[in-house]
Design a protein around this motif. Sequence first.
Motif, PDB file in Angstrom:
ATOM      1  N   PRO A   7       0.827  -1.207   0.000  1.00  0.00           N
ATOM      2  CA  PRO A   7       0.000   0.000   0.000  1.00  0.00           C
ATOM      3  C   PRO A   7       0.860   1.257   0.000  1.00  0.00           C
ATOM      4  N   ARG A   8       0.258   2.372  -0.351  1.00  0.00           N
ATOM      5  CA  ARG A   8       0.925   3.654  -0.188  1.00  0.00           C
ATOM      6  C   ARG A   8       1.040   3.925   1.320  1.00  0.00           C
ATOM      7  N   MET A   9       2.246   4.271   1.769  1.00  0.00           N
ATOM      8  CA  MET A   9       2.489   4.401   3.196  1.00  0.00           C
ATOM      9  C   MET A   9       2.187   5.819   3.678  1.00  0.00           C
ATOM     10  N   GLY A  10       0.918   6.093   3.880  1.00  0.00           N
ATOM     11  CA  GLY A  10       0.481   7.435   4.237  1.00  0.00           C
ATOM     12  C   GLY A  10       1.103   7.962   5.512  1.00  0.00           C
ATOM     13  N   LYS A  11       1.126   7.145   6.584  1.00  0.00           N
ATOM     14  CA  LYS A  11       1.697   7.610   7.852  1.00  0.00           C
ATOM     15  C   LYS A  11       3.186   7.883   7.724  1.00  0.00           C
ATOM     16  N   SER A  12       3.885   6.995   7.037  1.00  0.00           N
ATOM     17  CA  SER A  12       5.323   7.196   6.868  1.00  0.00           C
ATOM     18  C   SER A  12       5.599   8.452   6.054  1.00  0.00           C
TER      19      SER A  12
ATOM     20  N   ILE B 170       6.237   4.777  12.855  1.00  0.00           N
ATOM     21  CA  ILE B 170       7.080   5.962  13.011  1.00  0.00           C
ATOM     22  C   ILE B 170       6.298   7.247  13.231  1.00  0.00           C
ATOM     23  N   SER B 171       4.960   7.241  13.048  1.00  0.00           N
ATOM     24  CA  SER B 171       4.187   8.457  13.284  1.00  0.00           C
ATOM     25  C   SER B 171       4.279   8.896  14.738  1.00  0.00           C
TER      26      SER B 171
END
Length: 234
Positions: A115-120, A227-228
């Motif tokens: 998936p696209r790593m939105g939080k990262s 990491i958020s």
Amino acid sequence: MIKKLLQDDTISPVEVASFLILYMNISNIKVIAFDVDSTLIYGPEAKKFYSQYGLAMEVAFAREMKLTLDQSRECLNAYRAAYDGRGELAFTTFGLSPDVPYEAICSVDPAGQLPRMGKSIETLEKLKEKVKIIVITDGPVEQAQKLFIQTGIREDWFEEIICWQKGSLKPKDGSSRIYQEVLNRYELKPEELLMVGDTHSVDIAPAQHLGIQTLHIGDRPESVSDISFLISNQ
């Protein structure tokens, strides 16, 4: 922000404690170093993808050692259990070329699987405005590039990307050497560098040995989930 954090029932007391320690020290940080795989790219889909690494290694080890797949899996699982998930150490023990596990990992194609790593992405974009960020990973450089493309993480956000180069030793591999090199290169005191990673034996312990601050991503009691956590004080 701290009061809100303490009132959040979804955050464990250990995470709160980790946050408070990080909150007190974050102002000293000048460079943050990240591992790649389960550090920047996490979640159920990622775990399913990473399981393919294990299978690729088992197939390669079986081929090189002339074992059945079950025999190969049993051997690598023993190494994984003994060495913090690092089944690839079996290749070294039995005198196989490091190119074998390197090519096995690179053979796993992330295209369409992650998936696209939105939080990262959000975390890295915010952090890079405040500190220098770099990558230190024992993953092959070609695979790291593929992973970034698939997940929307941009290479140009990082001051440098230190990866495993074919024909060379892994950058970390349980040693503190690479962390000392980073301290020297960026003229940092140990407390000015933060290492974020998911494998305690290669990401966390060797950095702590030099007095470097660390944040472990994973399911250990002292860990955080992603990491958020680094920008949760904003």
